[in-house]
Design a protein around this motif. Structure first.
Motif, PDB file in Angstrom:
ATOM      1  N   ILE A   1       0.784  -1.070   0.047  1.00 38.72           N
ATOM      2  CA  ILE A   1      -0.062  -0.034   0.054  1.00 38.72           C
ATOM      3  C   ILE A   1       0.830   1.335  -0.322  1.00 38.72           C
ATOM      4  O   ILE A   1       1.670   1.371   0.807  1.00 38.72           O
ATOM      5  CB  ILE A   1      -0.885   0.162   1.219  1.00 38.72           C
ATOM      6  CG1 ILE A   1      -1.753  -1.410   1.595  1.00 38.72           C
ATOM      7  CG2 ILE A   1      -1.940   1.069   1.026  1.00 38.72           C
ATOM      8  CD1 ILE A   1      -2.443  -1.802   0.271  1.00 38.72           C
ATOM      9  N   GLY A   2       0.656   2.095  -0.979  1.00 38.85           N
ATOM     10  CA  GLY A   2       1.438   3.357  -0.971  1.00 38.85           C
ATOM     11  C   GLY A   2       1.000   4.414  -0.157  1.00 38.85           C
ATOM     12  O   GLY A   2      -0.382   4.542   0.235  1.00 38.85           O
ATOM     13  N   GLU A   3       1.762   5.162   0.862  1.00 33.66           N
ATOM     14  CA  GLU A   3       1.435   6.034   1.824  1.00 33.66           C
ATOM     15  C   GLU A   3       2.218   7.162   1.643  1.00 33.66           C
ATOM     16  O   GLU A   3       3.670   7.117   1.450  1.00 33.66           O
ATOM     17  CB  GLU A   3       1.749   5.498   3.264  1.00 33.66           C
ATOM     18  CG  GLU A   3       1.571   6.575   4.356  1.00 33.66           C
ATOM     19  CD  GLU A   3       0.407   7.075   4.511  1.00 33.66           C
ATOM     20  OE1 GLU A   3      -0.444   7.171   3.747  1.00 33.66           O
ATOM     21  OE2 GLU A   3       0.274   7.530   5.776  1.00 33.66           O
ATOM     22  N   GLY A   4       1.458   8.425   1.558  1.00 33.19           N
ATOM     23  CA  GLY A   4       2.419   9.617   1.231  1.00 33.19           C
ATOM     24  C   GLY A   4       2.892  10.190  -0.071  1.00 33.19           C
ATOM     25  O   GLY A   4       3.770  10.795  -0.140  1.00 33.19           O
ATOM     26  N   TYR A   5       1.994   9.494  -0.902  1.00 33.78           N
ATOM     27  CA  TYR A   5       2.367   9.674  -2.536  1.00 33.78           C
ATOM     28  C   TYR A   5       0.920  10.453  -2.919  1.00 33.78           C
ATOM     29  O   TYR A   5      -0.030  10.178  -2.832  1.00 33.78           O
ATOM     30  CB  TYR A   5       2.429   8.478  -3.395  1.00 33.78           C
ATOM     31  CG  TYR A   5       3.473   7.408  -3.001  1.00 33.78           C
ATOM     32  CD1 TYR A   5       4.492   7.620  -4.010  1.00 33.78           C
ATOM     33  CD2 TYR A   5       3.673   6.564  -2.142  1.00 33.78           C
ATOM     34  CE1 TYR A   5       5.727   6.679  -3.690  1.00 33.78           C
ATOM     35  CE2 TYR A   5       4.615   5.713  -1.759  1.00 33.78           C
ATOM     36  CZ  TYR A   5       5.678   5.759  -2.609  1.00 33.78           C
ATOM     37  OH  TYR A   5       6.585   5.047  -2.546  1.00 33.78           O
ATOM     38  N   THR A   6       1.484  11.640  -3.664  1.00 33.16           N
ATOM     39  CA  THR A   6       0.401  12.417  -4.284  1.00 33.16           C
ATOM     40  C   THR A   6      -0.029  12.113  -5.521  1.00 33.16           C
ATOM     41  O   THR A   6       0.698  11.005  -5.952  1.00 33.16           O
ATOM     42  CB  THR A   6       0.906  13.910  -4.456  1.00 33.16           C
ATOM     43  OG1 THR A   6       2.163  13.926  -5.300  1.00 33.16           O
ATOM     44  CG2 THR A   6       1.494  14.559  -3.060  1.00 33.16           C
TER      45      THR A   6
ATOM     46  N   SER B   1       2.854  15.074   0.251  1.00 31.60           N
ATOM     47  CA  SER B   1       4.019  14.061  -0.054  1.00 31.60           C
ATOM     48  C   SER B   1       4.775  13.616   1.306  1.00 31.60           C
ATOM     49  O   SER B   1       4.967  14.718   1.969  1.00 31.60           O
ATOM     50  CB  SER B   1       5.040  14.603  -1.170  1.00 31.60           C
ATOM     51  OG  SER B   1       5.788  13.656  -1.280  1.00 31.60           O
ATOM     52  N   GLY B   2       4.996  12.554   1.556  1.00 33.40           N
ATOM     53  CA  GLY B   2       5.656  12.300   2.880  1.00 33.40           C
ATOM     54  C   GLY B   2       4.651  11.985   3.913  1.00 33.40           C
ATOM     55  O   GLY B   2       3.612  11.689   3.733  1.00 33.40           O
TER      56      GLY B   2
ATOM     57  N   MET C   1       4.278   1.069   2.059  1.00 30.77           N
ATOM     58  CA  MET C   1       5.363   1.720   1.714  1.00 30.77           C
ATOM     59  C   MET C   1       5.425   3.231   1.561  1.00 30.77           C
ATOM     60  O   MET C   1       4.401   3.739   1.101  1.00 30.77           O
ATOM     61  CB  MET C   1       5.598   1.154   0.214  1.00 30.77           C
ATOM     62  CG  MET C   1       6.984   1.906  -0.529  1.00 30.77           C
ATOM     63  SD  MET C   1       7.350   1.025  -2.109  1.00 30.77           S
ATOM     64  CE  MET C   1       5.974   1.562  -3.213  1.00 30.77           C
ATOM     65  N   VAL C   2       6.042   3.724   2.392  1.00 31.27           N
ATOM     66  CA  VAL C   2       5.932   5.080   2.836  1.00 31.27           C
ATOM     67  C   VAL C   2       6.918   5.964   1.998  1.00 31.27           C
ATOM     68  O   VAL C   2       8.047   5.810   1.686  1.00 31.27           O
ATOM     69  CB  VAL C   2       6.232   5.513   4.419  1.00 31.27           C
ATOM     70  CG1 VAL C   2       6.361   6.848   4.566  1.00 31.27           C
ATOM     71  CG2 VAL C   2       5.114   4.761   5.301  1.00 31.27           C
TER      72      VAL C   2
ATOM     73  N   GLN D   1      -1.134  15.436   5.268  1.00 33.58           N
ATOM     74  CA  GLN D   1      -2.415  14.865   5.440  1.00 33.58           C
ATOM     75  C   GLN D   1      -2.262  13.744   4.181  1.00 33.58           C
ATOM     76  O   GLN D   1      -1.797  14.018   3.009  1.00 33.58           O
ATOM     77  CB  GLN D   1      -3.175  15.893   4.719  1.00 33.58           C
ATOM     78  CG  GLN D   1      -4.010  17.241   5.707  1.00 33.58           C
ATOM     79  CD  GLN D   1      -4.353  16.756   6.893  1.00 33.58           C
ATOM     80  OE1 GLN D   1      -5.270  16.135   6.751  1.00 33.58           O
ATOM     81  NE2 GLN D   1      -3.979  17.185   7.791  1.00 33.58           N
ATOM     82  N   THR D   2      -2.149  12.552   4.899  1.00 36.79           N
ATOM     83  CA  THR D   2      -1.903  11.415   3.946  1.00 36.79           C
ATOM     84  C   THR D   2      -3.304  10.475   4.159  1.00 36.79           C
ATOM     85  O   THR D   2      -3.998  10.259   5.194  1.00 36.79           O
ATOM     86  CB  THR D   2      -0.808  10.467   4.162  1.00 36.79           C
ATOM     87  OG1 THR D   2      -0.792  10.242   5.765  1.00 36.79           O
ATOM     88  CG2 THR D   2       0.415  11.677   4.127  1.00 36.79           C
ATOM     89  N   VAL D   3      -3.150   9.546   3.389  1.00 33.00           N
ATOM     90  CA  VAL D   3      -4.244   8.563   3.256  1.00 33.00           C
ATOM     91  C   VAL D   3      -4.448   7.416   4.309  1.00 33.00           C
ATOM     92  O   VAL D   3      -5.298   6.910   4.896  1.00 33.00           O
ATOM     93  CB  VAL D   3      -4.192   7.753   1.986  1.00 33.00           C
ATOM     94  CG1 VAL D   3      -4.593   8.341   0.864  1.00 33.00           C
ATOM     95  CG2 VAL D   3      -3.057   6.634   1.767  1.00 33.00           C
TER      96      VAL D   3
END
Length: 307
Positions: free
Chosen positions: A4-9, A52-53, A103-104, A64-66
């Motif tokens: 799972i992608g985290e902190g990707y715009t 991002s981040g 994956m951050v 602000q991330t998912v």
């Protein structure tokens, strides 16, 4: 496996795909994953974050991330988790999965892994491949941390004199009852002498130095120092960390016990009374291989799922 992608715009979707391909290939470069590659399917799950981040509380950075992942989980500067399990499971539910990885999108060293739950690693650090493999060892195979000199947010995790459940550490030193007795190298001394006092002196000095450098970087970020100054401090940290890894690896790989299985004192955050199977392993340092005991434990879980 679902990553799972985290902190990707939304503008970083291609970066997520590139990161996913890179870490997938790295995953299969070592055993037992290399031999058992046909037992795995990888799927990436992408949902864009507003920023991002991820959060860095000590540096005063909020994102602000998912999934709301954050450094400084449980008070440890390098530990990363999310507490938003509902959002994580809703997102992961778009694909079938047995094992879950977050994956951050970050260059700082960080991660975490909880058995039978999920693991987290940062994608852009110089040690990202190690972070994935180490943390997945926790979440997938229930492996214990074998290190004992690094600071942790949890103390008294294992009670001296009581046998832990994890397959790669033990409190027992009777060769007839040690849990990996079938893998012991013939004639090896139990407990196995390995130059522990010298290692401790080298690594404890490094841990103090690492803490000072991390504190300095967080201070620069929080006070709004120029980007060039922050970047220089981070680069200095990476250079020092790489040099330290090289020195420790040289020390351990030159041991007469390299490649052998015994009972090496120092494991599970305990300097004494707890033992690991080998002088070095991904679960002990930033090595690039698992010891025979960890390899067997991982393979057993893979076969449990696939056979």
């Amino acid at each position: 496996m679902a990553i799972i992608g985290e902190g990707y715009t939304s503008e970083e979707e291609q970066k997520f795909r590139d990161d996913l391909n890179r870490v997938t290939e790295a995953f299969f470069e070592i055993e037992p994953y290399q031999t058992l590659r046909d037992k795995f399917n990888f799927r990436g799950v992408f949902k864009p974050s507003s920023d991002s981040g991820i959060d860095e509380p000590r540096a005063g950075i909020d994102k602000q991330t998912v999934l709301g992942a954050s450094f400084n989980t449980m008070g440890s500067e390098r530990y990363v988790l999310t507490e938003d399990n509902k959002s994580l499971r809703d997102l992961a539910g778009h694909v079938p999965y047995d094992a879950l990885v977050i994956m951050v999108n970050h260059s700082r060293y960080g991660g975490g892994g909880i058995y039978n739950f999920y693991c987290v690693f940062t994608s852009d650090n110089i040690n990202s491949n190690y972070l994935l493999l180490h943390e997945f060892g926790h979440s997938f195979a229930g492996l214990a941390d074998e290190y004992y000199t690094s600071s942790t947010a949890y103390t008294d995790f294992y009670t001296p004199g009581y046998e832990p459940n994890e397959p790669n550490i033990t409190a027992l030193t009777d060769p007839d009852h040690i849990k990996w007795k079938h893998l012991l190298s013939p004639g090896i001394t139990i407990p196995t002498p390995w130059g522990k006092a010298l290692y401790d002196s080298l690594d404890l000095e490094w841990q103090a130095k690492r803490a000072r450098m991390n504190d300095h970087i967080a201070h620069l970020q929080k006070k709004g120092a120029p980007a060039e100054e922050i970047a220089a401090a981070k680069e200095h940290y990476n250079l020092e960390s790489t040099q330290r890894d090289r020195e420790i690896r040289n020390f351990l790989e030159n041991s007469e016990f390299t490649g052998k299985v015994g009972a090496f004192e120092g494991a599970g955050y305990l300097s004494t009374g707890m033992y690991r199977p080998s002088v070095n392993c991904i679960m002990f340092t930033r090595a690039d291989y698992f010891c025979p005991v960890c390899r067997e434990a991982i393979a057993n879980v893979i076969h449990l799922y696939t056979e």
